[in-house]
Design a protein around this motif. Structure first.
Motif, mmCIF file in Angstrom:
data_model
loop_
_atom_site.group_PDB
_atom_site.id
_atom_site.type_symbol
_atom_site.label_atom_id
_atom_site.label_comp_id
_atom_site.label_asym_id
_atom_site.label_seq_id
_atom_site.Cartn_x
_atom_site.Cartn_y
_atom_site.Cartn_z
ATOM 1 N N PHE A 160 0.818 -1.211 0.000
ATOM 2 C CA PHE A 160 0.000 0.000 0.000
ATOM 3 C C PHE A 160 0.854 1.265 0.000
ATOM 4 C CE2 PHE A 160 0.657 -1.033 4.471
ATOM 5 C CZ PHE A 160 0.820 0.197 5.101
ATOM 6 N N VAL A 161 0.196 2.361 -0.344
ATOM 7 C CA VAL A 161 0.806 3.682 -0.235
ATOM 8 C C VAL A 161 -0.122 4.546 0.618
ATOM 9 C CG1 VAL A 161 2.020 3.559 -2.449
ATOM 10 C CG2 VAL A 161 -0.276 4.513 -2.372
ATOM 11 N N VAL A 162 0.453 5.560 1.264
ATOM 12 C CA VAL A 162 -0.352 6.481 2.070
ATOM 13 C C VAL A 162 -0.135 7.908 1.565
ATOM 14 C CG1 VAL A 162 -0.460 5.069 4.161
ATOM 15 C CG2 VAL A 162 1.496 6.589 3.811
ATOM 16 N N GLY A 163 -1.067 8.795 1.916
ATOM 17 C CA GLY A 163 -0.940 10.186 1.514
ATOM 18 C C GLY A 163 0.241 10.861 2.190
ATOM 19 N N THR A 164 0.461 10.538 3.461
ATOM 20 C CA THR A 164 1.581 11.051 4.253
ATOM 21 C C THR A 164 1.923 10.033 5.325
ATOM 22 O OG1 THR A 164 2.257 12.755 5.841
ATOM 23 C CG2 THR A 164 -0.102 12.332 5.670
ATOM 24 N N LEU A 165 3.187 10.024 5.735
ATOM 25 C CA LEU A 165 3.611 9.103 6.799
ATOM 26 C C LEU A 165 3.289 9.644 8.195
ATOM 27 C CD1 LEU A 165 7.119 7.962 5.486
ATOM 28 C CD2 LEU A 165 4.999 6.657 5.450
ATOM 29 N N ASP A 166 2.788 10.874 8.264
ATOM 30 C CA ASP A 166 2.549 11.526 9.556
ATOM 31 C C ASP A 166 1.708 10.682 10.506
ATOM 32 O OD1 ASP A 166 4.019 13.640 8.678
ATOM 33 O OD2 ASP A 166 2.315 14.996 8.368
ATOM 34 N N TYR A 167 0.652 10.063 9.972
ATOM 35 C CA TYR A 167 -0.285 9.344 10.855
ATOM 36 C C TYR A 167 0.298 8.020 11.338
ATOM 37 C CZ TYR A 167 -3.366 12.961 9.192
ATOM 38 O OH TYR A 167 -3.903 14.186 8.914
ATOM 39 N N LEU A 168 1.089 7.343 10.493
ATOM 40 C CA LEU A 168 1.756 6.120 10.951
ATOM 41 C C LEU A 168 2.747 6.455 12.059
ATOM 42 C CD1 LEU A 168 2.546 4.144 7.641
ATOM 43 C CD2 LEU A 168 0.879 3.546 9.395
ATOM 44 N N LYS A 169 3.408 7.608 11.923
ATOM 45 C CA LYS A 169 4.362 8.042 12.960
ATOM 46 C C LYS A 169 3.638 8.355 14.266
ATOM 47 C CE LYS A 169 7.553 10.426 9.881
ATOM 48 N NZ LYS A 169 7.889 11.807 9.485
ATOM 49 N N LYS A 170 2.575 9.162 14.171
ATOM 50 C CA LYS A 170 1.830 9.568 15.368
ATOM 51 C C LYS A 170 1.271 8.375 16.131
ATOM 52 C CE LYS A 170 0.377 14.156 13.816
ATOM 53 N NZ LYS A 170 -0.681 14.928 13.161
ATOM 54 N N GLY A 171 0.815 7.377 15.384
ATOM 55 C CA GLY A 171 0.212 6.208 16.024
ATOM 56 C C GLY A 171 1.219 5.169 16.458
ATOM 57 N N GLY A 172 2.517 5.429 16.205
ATOM 58 C CA GLY A 172 3.558 4.478 16.592
ATOM 59 C C GLY A 172 3.538 3.198 15.776
ATOM 60 N N ARG A 173 2.950 3.257 14.547
ATOM 61 C CA ARG A 173 2.855 2.050 13.717
ATOM 62 C C ARG A 173 3.805 2.109 12.513
ATOM 63 N NH1 ARG A 173 -0.313 1.973 17.509
ATOM 64 N NH2 ARG A 173 -2.074 0.562 17.758
ATOM 65 N N ILE A 174 4.836 2.929 12.589
ATOM 66 C CA ILE A 174 5.716 3.151 11.445
ATOM 67 C C ILE A 174 6.562 1.911 11.112
ATOM 68 C CG2 ILE A 174 7.651 4.148 12.757
ATOM 69 C CD1 ILE A 174 6.342 5.636 9.471
ATOM 70 N N GLY A 175 6.795 1.045 12.133
ATOM 71 C CA GLY A 175 7.548 -0.191 11.891
ATOM 72 C C GLY A 175 8.931 0.098 11.330
ATOM 73 N N TYR A 176 9.251 -0.543 10.199
ATOM 74 C CA TYR A 176 10.563 -0.379 9.569
ATOM 75 C C TYR A 176 10.504 0.573 8.376
ATOM 76 C CZ TYR A 176 11.583 -4.412 12.480
ATOM 77 O OH TYR A 176 11.727 -5.253 13.554
ATOM 78 N N VAL A 177 9.447 1.378 8.315
ATOM 79 C CA VAL A 177 9.327 2.356 7.237
ATOM 80 C C VAL A 177 10.046 3.624 7.685
ATOM 81 C CG1 VAL A 177 7.761 3.727 5.809
ATOM 82 C CG2 VAL A 177 7.094 1.426 6.536
#
Length: 285
Positions: A160-177
């Motif tokens: 998948f792709v996302v519009g921005t990585l901001d929300y994965l970062k905020k939610g602590g779900r960024i993993g190895y991205v």
């Protein structure tokens, strides 16, 4: 002894209400929390668009189903005479739901309970749940339904792709991205899920349009390498791009079944608007 099997999943499986009712699937809702006074049950009393409408000003937190809600469901199924349970959940690398259900299951000694970590989410979780329910309906066999779910999970890939990585970062779900200065340069990662069930960067492309084209090409290569494929195209507040991608994929001859839809509120909290994802299941069923 005659088997009576219940199928359980959680709300991140993104299954339509009609499908859930048709196959008698039990769904544990996760929670969306804005404040102590404003808490919602995922896909029960909040819709995805409500989340996006309040972003970026308000970004809620999410929570797994409470132990009390899991216990309540297990007790209800036991009272209804169920002897076996297959409970399939969002990747343990992204949520504590799987571990919470597994902990509760240990206390129910009168039922055979198999709790499965899908190492996936959205329809990467939903498809094995539905196929397990269908298999049980046609065979009345716990073992056959369990095998079907595990076979599909081991033959499923998600990109998948996302519009921005901001929300994965905020939610602590960024993993190895890696969220780097590349974002300023409009570098868009193609994200997948590894064997730990965590996100990682599969590829990097500059610009939204090119990233969606690359997403299509990656999946086209995988699809062509396999004989029969079931494809799910999911989106988060991006229905037009989702439809365009699905139409392109439908033209590939190795497709036997397609699903499409919008991800639920909990997933939307962590990915934000602009998510486009593809789930490929390369197995005959």
């Amino acid at each position: 002894m005659r088997q009576k099997v219940a199928i359980i999943t959680d709300s991140t499986s993104d299954l339509d209400k009609e499908v859930v009712e048709k196959y008698n699937i039990n769904v544990l809702p996760l929670k969306v929390i804005y404040s102590e006074q404003e808490e919602y049950l995922d896909r029960v009393n909040i819709e995805p668009q409500e989340i996006y409408d309040r972003m970026p000003g308000e970004v809620p937190s999410t929570s797994l189903p409470s132990p009390a809600s899991i216990i309540s469901l297990f007790k209800k199924l036991e009272e209804e005479g169920f002897t076996h349970i297959i409970s399939i959940h969002i990747s343990s690398g992204l949520s504590g739901t799987y571990n919470a259900v597994r902990t509760v299951a240990r206390d129910f000694k009168n039922m055979v309970i198999e709790v499965i970590d899908s190492k996936a989410l959205s329809l990467g979780l939903g498809i094995p749940v539905v196929e397990a329910a269908k298999t049980y309906e046609s065979t009345m066999s716990f073992e056959a339904a369990l095998k079907k779910a595990k076979d599909i999970i081991s033959n499923t890939e998600i990109y998948f792709v996302v519009g921005t990585l901001d929300y994965l970062k905020k939610g602590g779900r960024i993993g190895y991205v890696a969220g780097t200065i590349g974002e300023i340069m409009q570098i868009k990662p193609i994200i997948s899920i590894n064997e730990e069930g965590k996100y990682y960067t599969y590829d990097k492309i500059r610009g939204r349009k090119k990233s969606l084209q690359r997403l299509f090409e990656i999946n086209k290569e995988i699809i062509k390498a396999k004989n029969k494929n079931t494809i799910a195209v999911m989106h988060g507040g991006a229905p037009e791009e989702s439809r365009e991608l699905l139409e392109k994929i439908k033209d590939l001859t190795q497709i036997v079944k397609t699903y499409t839809g919008q991800v639920g509120p909990v997933i939307g909290v962590h990915t934000g608007p602009g998510l486009i994802g593809i789930c490929i299941t390369s197995i005959q069923y």
